[in-house]
Structures are given as structure tokens and as C-alpha cells.
Write a protein that holds these residues in place. Structure first.
Motif, PDB file in Angstrom:
ATOM      1  N   ALA A  33       0.838  -1.196   0.000  1.00 35.07           N
ATOM      2  CA  ALA A  33       0.000   0.000   0.000  1.00 35.07           C
ATOM      3  C   ALA A  33       0.877   1.251   0.000  1.00 35.07           C
ATOM      4  O   ALA A  33       0.606   2.226  -0.713  1.00 35.07           O
ATOM      5  N   ASP A  34       1.957   1.224   0.769  1.00 36.08           N
ATOM      6  CA  ASP A  34       2.893   2.350   0.807  1.00 36.08           C
ATOM      7  C   ASP A  34       3.611   2.505  -0.532  1.00 36.08           C
ATOM      8  O   ASP A  34       3.829   3.627  -1.010  1.00 36.08           O
ATOM      9  N   LEU A  35       3.954   1.374  -1.154  1.00 34.16           N
ATOM     10  CA  LEU A  35       4.605   1.421  -2.458  1.00 34.16           C
ATOM     11  C   LEU A  35       3.657   1.995  -3.509  1.00 34.16           C
ATOM     12  O   LEU A  35       4.078   2.780  -4.373  1.00 34.16           O
ATOM     13  N   GLU A  36       2.388   1.647  -3.437  1.00 34.42           N
ATOM     14  CA  GLU A  36       1.387   2.197  -4.358  1.00 34.42           C
ATOM     15  C   GLU A  36       1.311   3.720  -4.223  1.00 34.42           C
ATOM     16  O   GLU A  36       1.315   4.450  -5.230  1.00 34.42           O
ATOM     17  N   ARG A  37       1.240   4.215  -2.985  1.00 36.25           N
ATOM     18  CA  ARG A  37       1.153   5.663  -2.757  1.00 36.25           C
ATOM     19  C   ARG A  37       2.400   6.377  -3.290  1.00 36.25           C
ATOM     20  O   ARG A  37       2.298   7.420  -3.950  1.00 36.25           O
ATOM     21  N   GLY A  38       3.565   5.826  -2.978  1.00 37.89           N
ATOM     22  CA  GLY A  38       4.803   6.463  -3.414  1.00 37.89           C
ATOM     23  C   GLY A  38       4.948   6.500  -4.921  1.00 37.89           C
ATOM     24  O   GLY A  38       5.361   7.509  -5.502  1.00 37.89           O
ATOM     25  N   LEU A  39       4.609   5.398  -5.584  1.00 38.62           N
ATOM     26  CA  LEU A  39       4.696   5.343  -7.040  1.00 38.62           C
ATOM     27  C   LEU A  39       3.738   6.336  -7.693  1.00 38.62           C
ATOM     28  O   LEU A  39       4.093   7.008  -8.670  1.00 38.62           O
TER      29      LEU A  39
ATOM     30  N   GLU B 161       2.676   9.177  -6.528  1.00 40.56           N
ATOM     31  CA  GLU B 161       3.235  10.522  -6.379  1.00 40.56           C
ATOM     32  C   GLU B 161       4.361  10.760  -7.384  1.00 40.56           C
ATOM     33  O   GLU B 161       4.436  11.823  -8.016  1.00 40.56           O
ATOM     34  N   GLU B 162       5.246   9.770  -7.539  1.00 46.16           N
ATOM     35  CA  GLU B 162       6.381   9.935  -8.449  1.00 46.16           C
ATOM     36  C   GLU B 162       5.930   9.989  -9.907  1.00 46.16           C
ATOM     37  O   GLU B 162       6.494  10.744 -10.710  1.00 46.16           O
ATOM     38  N   ILE B 163       4.934   9.202 -10.245  1.00 42.74           N
ATOM     39  CA  ILE B 163       4.422   9.222 -11.621  1.00 42.74           C
ATOM     40  C   ILE B 163       3.814  10.584 -11.946  1.00 42.74           C
ATOM     41  O   ILE B 163       4.071  11.167 -13.007  1.00 42.74           O
ATOM     42  N   ASN B 164       3.018  11.118 -11.032  1.00 43.70           N
ATOM     43  CA  ASN B 164       2.369  12.405 -11.288  1.00 43.70           C
ATOM     44  C   ASN B 164       3.343  13.569 -11.239  1.00 43.70           C
ATOM     45  O   ASN B 164       3.036  14.650 -11.744  1.00 43.70           O
ATOM     46  N   ALA B 165       4.518  13.332 -10.662  1.00 41.71           N
ATOM     47  CA  ALA B 165       5.555  14.366 -10.658  1.00 41.71           C
ATOM     48  C   ALA B 165       6.309  14.414 -11.989  1.00 41.71           C
ATOM     49  O   ALA B 165       7.095  15.352 -12.223  1.00 41.71           O
ATOM     50  N   LEU B 166       6.075  13.447 -12.880  1.00 44.13           N
ATOM     51  CA  LEU B 166       6.757  13.431 -14.172  1.00 44.13           C
ATOM     52  C   LEU B 166       6.304  14.576 -15.078  1.00 44.13           C
ATOM     53  O   LEU B 166       7.016  14.962 -15.998  1.00 44.13           O
ATOM     54  N   GLY B 167       5.081  15.074 -14.854  1.00 43.36           N
ATOM     55  CA  GLY B 167       4.594  16.216 -15.624  1.00 43.36           C
ATOM     56  C   GLY B 167       4.067  15.890 -17.006  1.00 43.36           C
ATOM     57  O   GLY B 167       3.910  16.790 -17.836  1.00 43.36           O
ATOM     58  N   ILE B 168       3.768  14.633 -17.285  1.00 39.54           N
ATOM     59  CA  ILE B 168       3.211  14.274 -18.598  1.00 39.54           C
ATOM     60  C   ILE B 168       1.816  14.867 -18.752  1.00 39.54           C
ATOM     61  O   ILE B 168       1.495  15.508 -19.747  1.00 39.54           O
ATOM     62  N   GLY B 169       0.980  14.636 -17.767  1.00 41.61           N
ATOM     63  CA  GLY B 169      -0.337  15.262 -17.719  1.00 41.61           C
ATOM     64  C   GLY B 169      -1.349  14.677 -18.675  1.00 41.61           C
ATOM     65  O   GLY B 169      -1.047  13.799 -19.501  1.00 41.61           O
ATOM     66  N   PRO B 170      -2.602  15.164 -18.593  1.00 41.01           N
ATOM     67  CA  PRO B 170      -3.682  14.659 -19.444  1.00 41.01           C
ATOM     68  C   PRO B 170      -3.362  14.817 -20.931  1.00 41.01           C
ATOM     69  O   PRO B 170      -3.009  15.902 -21.385  1.00 41.01           O
TER      70      PRO B 170
ATOM     71  N   GLY C 102      -0.890  14.243 -22.439  1.00 42.10           N
ATOM     72  CA  GLY C 102       0.480  14.681 -22.663  1.00 42.10           C
ATOM     73  C   GLY C 102       0.656  16.184 -22.700  1.00 42.10           C
ATOM     74  O   GLY C 102       1.712  16.675 -23.106  1.00 42.10           O
ATOM     75  N   PHE C 103      -0.346  16.952 -22.230  1.00 42.50           N
ATOM     76  CA  PHE C 103      -0.307  18.412 -22.281  1.00 42.50           C
ATOM     77  C   PHE C 103       0.353  19.044 -21.059  1.00 42.50           C
ATOM     78  O   PHE C 103       0.335  20.261 -20.897  1.00 42.50           O
ATOM     79  N   GLY C 104       0.932  18.222 -20.184  1.00 48.10           N
ATOM     80  CA  GLY C 104       1.548  18.746 -18.970  1.00 48.10           C
ATOM     81  C   GLY C 104       0.557  18.799 -17.816  1.00 48.10           C
ATOM     82  O   GLY C 104      -0.639  18.602 -17.992  1.00 48.10           O
ATOM     83  N   GLY C 105       1.077  19.052 -16.630  1.00 45.00           N
ATOM     84  CA  GLY C 105       0.235  19.089 -15.449  1.00 45.00           C
ATOM     85  C   GLY C 105       0.589  17.969 -14.497  1.00 45.00           C
ATOM     86  O   GLY C 105       1.520  17.193 -14.725  1.00 45.00           O
ATOM     87  N   LYS C 106      -0.158  17.867 -13.422  1.00 43.77           N
ATOM     88  CA  LYS C 106       0.177  16.888 -12.387  1.00 43.77           C
ATOM     89  C   LYS C 106      -0.715  15.653 -12.420  1.00 43.77           C
ATOM     90  O   LYS C 106      -0.578  14.773 -11.576  1.00 43.77           O
ATOM     91  N   THR C 107      -1.635  15.589 -13.383  1.00 49.06           N
ATOM     92  CA  THR C 107      -2.551  14.446 -13.440  1.00 49.06           C
ATOM     93  C   THR C 107      -2.164  13.519 -14.578  1.00 49.06           C
ATOM     94  O   THR C 107      -2.729  13.569 -15.673  1.00 49.06           O
ATOM     95  N   THR C 108      -1.164  12.686 -14.324  1.00 48.17           N
ATOM     96  CA  THR C 108      -0.739  11.687 -15.303  1.00 48.17           C
ATOM     97  C   THR C 108      -1.384  10.340 -15.022  1.00 48.17           C
ATOM     98  O   THR C 108      -1.731   9.606 -15.943  1.00 48.17           O
TER      99      THR C 108
END
Length: 279
Positions: free
Chosen positions: A220-226, A228-237, A239-245
Motif C-alpha cells: 500500500a505504501d509502495l502504491e502511494r509512493g509510485l 506521487e512519483e508518476i504524477n511528478a513526471l509532468g506528462i499530464g492529461p 500529454g499536455f503537462g500538469g500533475k494528473t498523469t
């Protein structure tokens, strides 16, 4: 011993095909609503709002949420005290045939991977059967589009790669996918087992609602951490950028060989579809 007829299976499968393709599960709807309101990047928020409008219209008009109505992946948990009257697999295929026909859903299956002739009715389905105690029969239809399926990956890591190796493989998979799987995405992640087992774990993980964490606190902790890290990549909806990847992810793990660390990521887009019924 309880008897379930093949005709009942066919009828339920046909209904689930339409339901899964026109109405998203509650956990996906809630995550999309949450993230579209929290997204700070204007273009990303506008994109998420468009996806939201598309989802609402699909539900109102009983139309598919996506033009790719997918390969029909059917998961069955069959009680050991259940007798199937008739041909079990043919009943499932007939249900897919009826559901995709009567629901006017796009047929995307080719009968041979190289000769590429469409079967015309979206059969055969991909069937996964699991025997369980009792006299119940639970069926889940999870249509899988291939814009996202094609971005999925499997890796045979070394045990020494450990948790960091798994995390890096997941993040690399999302980076390589970029805008191709129509983000925001949902990930099913399998860890352990064998070459074939880990792919099943990843696909099956997509059946768990993303608002239900892994019952093991470590995962569960690994799921939460991953997430956060994925959404920090900045790919976004889209591919237009943002925090929601990524809207959410689920991990399933299984015992493995002392010399192995198989990892599989099944990538799904924001229209992660599934519908379940009990017979």
C-alpha cells in the motif's frame, strides 16, 4: 451442487459488455472528478473537463465512453460446487457476440495476429477462470483498448534490483508511454510469479478499485509512493503537462523463484472499464 445454465452466462455477459463500455466504475469517476478539480495547469484542467463531459454524455446517451471498445477480457470466479449446464466457453463467446452486436460496439478482434482478418463479432474473448470454494459464480467483463495495452511492459529483473528496480521500471514504462495511452492512466502492476504469471497479476490488478489500497501495508505504501512519483513526471492529461498523469494504480504480488524478480505493468487509460455480476 448448484446448476448454472450456459444461457444465463450468455445473457449476463451480453449485459456486462454494454455496461462496461458505457458507464465507468465509481472509483474511476470519483478519481477523475477529484483530479480535474485539483489540477493547477489550465490546459490540463480543460482537458480533464472535456474527458468528464465525454463520460457524462456517454452515460446519458448509452454510448461508448471510447471509440475503442476493446478486447473483451472476461474473468470468472467459479465455485467448486457449481455445475455448468452446456458449453461454458461457447456461452461466454456468444455473450460477447450478442453484447457487441446489440450494443453497436466496435468489433476489433482479428482471428490471426499476422493475417489480420476481423472476426466480425469481437470474439473470441480472453477468458481467465479461477476455481474458488462455494457455489457462486462471479463474472467480470473488462474491455481493454489497445492504445494503452500496447504501452504495457514485462521485465525479468534481478533480485538485487529490489524495490528501487521495480520503481524505476514502472517510471520508465510511464515515461516511454508518454501521451500514447491517452492519459490520465491507471496501472495494474504485477510483481513475482513467473514470466506468464506476472502478466496475469498485472491485468488482474486492474480489477481492484483504485480507492482500495493493497491490504499489505508494505505494498500500500509502495502504491502511494509510485503514484506521487508518476504524477511528478509532468506528462499530464493527453500529454499536455500538469500533475494528473495517473489516476491510480494497484499492485498484486506472488511468490517467485529465488533467482527471479518478474515485473509487469498493464497500462490502462482513464476509461478503465469493468463490470461485474454474480450468478
Amino acid at each position: 451442487m448448484r446448476t448454472v445454465t450456459s444461457s444465463a452466462i450468455t445473457e449476463v455477459i451480453a449485459q456486462l459488455c454494454v455496461q462496461a463500455n458505457t458507464k465507468l466504475p465509481a472509483d474511476i469517476v470519483a478519481a477523475l472528478d477529484r483530479d480535474r478539480k485539483a489540477e493547477p495547469w489550465p490546459l490540463a484542467q480543460e482537458t480533464l473537463n472535456l474527458l468528464w463531459d465525454n463520460m457524462e454524455l456517454a452515460g446519458e446517451k448509452n454510448l461508448p465512453v471510447c471509440q475503442d471498445t476493446g478486447m473483451a477480457c472476461v474473468f470468472v470466479e467459479l465455485g467448486q460446487e457449481v455445475h455448468i449446464e452446456g458449453n461454458f466457453e461457447e456461452a461466454i463467446h456468444e455473450g460477447i457476440r450478442r453484447g457487441y452486436g446489440e450494443g453497436y460496439l466496435r468489433k476489433s478482434i482479428v482471428g490471426d495476429p499476422l493475417r489480420r482478418v476481423n472476426t466480425g463479432d469481437n470474439t473470441p474473448a480472453a477468458i481467465t477462470l479461477r476455481l474458488v470454494p462455494g457455489d457462486g459464480c462471479t463474472i467480470t467483463v473488462a474491455p481493454k483498448g489497445f492504445g494503452s495495452e500496447n504501452m504495457s511492459r514485462l521485465g525479468m529483473l534481478k533480485p538485487a534490483d529490489g524495490v528501487e528496480g521495480v520503481k524505476n521500471f514502472v517510471l520508465e514504462t510511464v515515461r516511454l508511454a508518454g501521451p500514447n495511452p491517452c492519459p490520465p492512466i491507471v496501472l495494474g502492476i504485477g510483481v513475482g510469479g513467473s514470466f506468464d504469471k506476472v502478466a496475469y497479476l498485472a491485468k488482474h490488478a486492474l480489477l481492484r478499485p483504485i480507492d482500495q489500497p493493497n491490504p499489505d501495508p508494505f505494498y500500500a505504501d509502495l502504491e502511494r509512493g509510485l503514484l506521487e512519483e508518476i504524477n511528478a513526471l509532468g506528462i499530464g492529461p493527453q500529454g499536455f503537462g500538469g500533475k494528473t498523469t495517473c489516476l491510480g494504480l494497484s499492485i498484486e504480488a506472488a511468490p517467485t523463484h529465488v533467482a527471479g524478480l518478474p515485473v509487469a505493468i498493464n497500462v490502462s487509460c482513464h476509461v478503465t472499464r469493468r463490470a461485474t455480476a454474480e450468478l
